[in-house]
Write an enzyme that holds these catalytic residues in place. Sequence first.
Site, PDB file in Angstrom:
ATOM      1  N   GLU A  56       0.809  -1.218   0.000  1.00  0.00           N
ATOM      2  CA  GLU A  56       0.000   0.000   0.000  1.00  0.00           C
ATOM      3  C   GLU A  56       0.844   1.271   0.000  1.00  0.00           C
ATOM      4  O   GLU A  56       0.482   2.257  -0.650  1.00  0.00           O
ATOM      5  CB  GLU A  56      -0.962   0.005   1.191  1.00  0.00           C
ATOM      6  N   HIS A 125     -10.838  -5.160  10.163  1.00  0.00           N
ATOM      7  CA  HIS A 125     -11.336  -5.073   8.782  1.00  0.00           C
ATOM      8  C   HIS A 125     -12.647  -4.316   8.646  1.00  0.00           C
ATOM      9  O   HIS A 125     -13.127  -4.157   7.533  1.00  0.00           O
ATOM     10  CB  HIS A 125     -11.553  -6.470   8.201  1.00  0.00           C
TER      11      HIS A 125
HETATM   12  C1  LIG Z   1      -2.214  -4.439   4.214  1.00  0.00           C
HETATM   13  C2  LIG Z   1      -3.227  -5.397   3.695  1.00  0.00           C
HETATM   14  N1  LIG Z   1      -3.531  -5.362   2.376  1.00  0.00           N
HETATM   15  C3  LIG Z   1      -4.423  -6.239   1.859  1.00  0.00           C
HETATM   16  C4  LIG Z   1      -5.026  -7.166   2.657  1.00  0.00           C
HETATM   17  C5  LIG Z   1      -6.027  -8.167   2.087  1.00  0.00           C
HETATM   18  N2  LIG Z   1      -5.466  -9.520   2.105  1.00  0.00           N
HETATM   19  C6  LIG Z   1      -5.724 -10.379   3.104  1.00  0.00           C
HETATM   20  S1  LIG Z   1      -4.902 -11.827   2.929  1.00  0.00           S
HETATM   21  C7  LIG Z   1      -4.198 -11.316   1.488  1.00  0.00           C
HETATM   22  C8  LIG Z   1      -3.284 -12.225   0.742  1.00  0.00           C
HETATM   23  C9  LIG Z   1      -2.046 -12.543   1.487  1.00  0.00           C
HETATM   24  O1  LIG Z   1      -1.288 -13.453   0.773  1.00  0.00           O
HETATM   25  P1  LIG Z   1      -0.004 -14.127   1.385  1.00  0.00           P
HETATM   26  O2  LIG Z   1       0.813 -13.137   2.113  1.00  0.00           O
HETATM   27  O3  LIG Z   1       0.652 -14.872   0.296  1.00  0.00           O
HETATM   28  O4  LIG Z   1      -0.563 -15.126   2.494  1.00  0.00           O
HETATM   29  P2  LIG Z   1      -1.541 -16.359   2.309  1.00  0.00           P
HETATM   30  O5  LIG Z   1      -2.920 -15.809   2.506  1.00  0.00           O
HETATM   31  O6  LIG Z   1      -1.315 -16.946   0.981  1.00  0.00           O
HETATM   32  O7  LIG Z   1      -1.201 -17.294   3.416  1.00  0.00           O
HETATM   33  C10 LIG Z   1      -4.610 -10.017   1.162  1.00  0.00           C
HETATM   34  C11 LIG Z   1      -4.209  -9.269  -0.027  1.00  0.00           C
HETATM   35  C12 LIG Z   1      -4.715  -7.147   4.045  1.00  0.00           C
HETATM   36  N3  LIG Z   1      -5.302  -7.993   4.901  1.00  0.00           N
HETATM   37  N4  LIG Z   1      -3.812  -6.278   4.515  1.00  0.00           N
END
Ligand SMILES: Cc1ncc(C[n+]2csc(CCOP(=O)(O)OP(=O)(O)O)c2C)c(N)n1
Lengths: 327, 351
Positions: A56, A125
């Site tokens: 972000e 959230h």
């Molecule tokens: C700062 C922020 N941006 C966006 C999100 C929305 N979001 C939640 S989980 C996620 C994906 C995360 O992927 P990864 O780090 O690969 O972890 P995984 O869920 O695959 O274990 C996103 C974009 C968030 N929670 N926090």
Amino acid sequence: MSREMMYGEAMAVSITEEMQRDANVIFYGQNMAMTERDPMLKMFGRNRVRIAPISETAEIGIAVGAAITGLRPIVELWMSEFMLVAMDQIINEAPRLRYMSGGQVKVPLVLKAGYGFAAGWAGQHSNCIYHTMMGIPGLKVALPSTPADAKGLMTAAIRDDNPVVYLHHYMLTLDTGDVPEGEYIVPFGVADIKRAGNDVTIVATGWMVKKSLAAAEQLTREGISAEVIDPRTLAPLDVETIVKSVKKTGRLVLVDQAPRQSSAAAVIAAEVAEKGFEHLSAPIVMVTALDASVPYSEPLESYLLPNEDKISDAVRSVVGEHARMRA
Amino acid sequence: MNDHKSLGKNLARNLGKDRLIWIYTQMIRIREFEEHVKRTFLEHPGAMRGHTHLADGAEASIVGTLATRNATDFVMPTYRCHAHPLVLGTSAKKMMAELYGRKDGLCKGFGGSMHLADPDRYFPGTSGIVGQSIAHAAGAALTAQVKNTGQIVYCFFGDGASKQGAFFETLNLAALWKLPVVFILENNEYQAYTHVALEDANAQAGDPLSQKAAAFSIPGVTVDGNDPLLVYDEVAKAAERARTGLGPSLIESKFYRLSAHGNAITIPPAPTQFPEHEAIGVYGNKAEYRAAKDRDPIPRFAAHLESEKILTQSERQALDDKARVEMDDAVAFALASPLPEPEEAIKYVYA
Ligand SMILES: Cc1ncc(C[n+]2csc(CCOP(=O)(O)OP(=O)(O)O)c2C)c(N)n1
Ligand SMILES: [Mg+2]
């Protein structure tokens, strides 16, 4: 000409139309336009429609840099709290650059994010954080409550030469309504009277407009006529329309999904206390979330947030107060 | 698949039979817990709210990592946090009750799926904001360093999180201060709905994500996260490094998330449940998903244990059954637990 569409769709229609109109408008964010089937991608290509990683600070900072050099970026942020990791860019960069340059640069960008998702998303959230942004000179904040406003405010946001935080309410995503076709602009700083009434003024934004309208409907059965006003933008804030209404009704109930002292309600209350004091025949009442983060479990979450009954009770209390003061 | 010879045989060689069976037992408990969570969306619609993320596919990586842990080391996962407390000994009943938003839940219904915490078991909590808990993990390591407790910290985060500012800032600081932390970058190939190659510069270039370690002058390795013993080998080395004051390491553990990112995001009252995995639902790539299913760490490790004569088929069946009964009981406990009193909502704002 108008067409019935959903709140969520209305925003997309505006973005599409504005991207057709102005080649400087670009659109990017996380988890969007992943495949070639994406309609925006098909229409505008990878140069203008991009996927961003979970960054972000970079996403928003890059938008600022692009904006001061000639583009008009729209950043899809999904949930308003994800903006918090980039607060410097939003509060201390985007709104200040024009001022510090003595008016030489402008920062036309839109930060699009959903908020207030009262559906068990728990502590990080589904909070309402607009209060933090509405008081920053140079930054504008829009919160549509209907599909038509969703389109009109988005178009205004994209054409605005200033940074705009555009917050759509998750709980309204599937709500439908008539939306004007073609170019449709809802100017910033113009409140909308969603329902006319004589006994009390209710000011609300986003999902709370819907709840306030429902409460107002209920209250007619008790012979109470409530006027419901949606400021539509918190910055700039149309204090005049609110004060005018209070002059007519003499009573003000402010409904806000945010906690009390970080609500827009607190700001509006202060404005009306200063500019409309002589019209008030009862204390201003704020119906806000209780002062806690949003909890996960349903009964806890409902207890915390404003609802129709809390709004109706607040209205009854000021109407009663009024009657008592007159007696 | 099921290539036992690829299974870790180095440091893990010293693991006794009991420990190997412990690893399998924890893996199958995690899988059963997650299967029960997933089924809830069909069997008790509305019981789980918000967003729920599962660890199926991550079992070998998580348990292989935690098999290197000493009893008081800290564990800091993300919002995808059902697996870790199970391994630490947190009650599955209390965890399930939390996911059901009940009074007897681990966090009394305040946190839900994304925010489990069991500080008494060295699991101080999670963040739902991607990347932020990486810094918290380094903070726990700072506590251990300042107090000279000998504890280390296991910090888990996703491939997606490694693009967050908190990742870069924290790894530099942790390296600079030689904090006792092991960074486990769980590369499950997806950041929510986006494939890693679309959002990571290393992946786009065909390089491993562990390459990011070079920027901080710390060791960085990539390991097959479907094999708990290979994971054990690499994490044991990194843990040793942390324990001896040499500072952090970055381990990229590669596996595949076998369920969708989370339950579908719907607007109430529309019901929600787990959609198809993004490989199919977004990219139409059934072959990728099928191949990942073939690499499922659980049958693979079971086959290894059988071929090594550590576990017979019937012994395995008994462990599987026991895990299933444990999680059936957890669901029954959750369903029987009352919802919290609404007035509790303002209770835990300040200490
Ligand atoms: C700062 C922020 N941006 C966006 C999100 C929305 N979001 C939640 S989980 C996620 C994906 C995360 O992927 P990864 O780090 O690969 O972890 P995984 O869920 O695959 O274990 C996103 C974009 C968030 N929670 N926090
Ligand atoms: Mg991932």
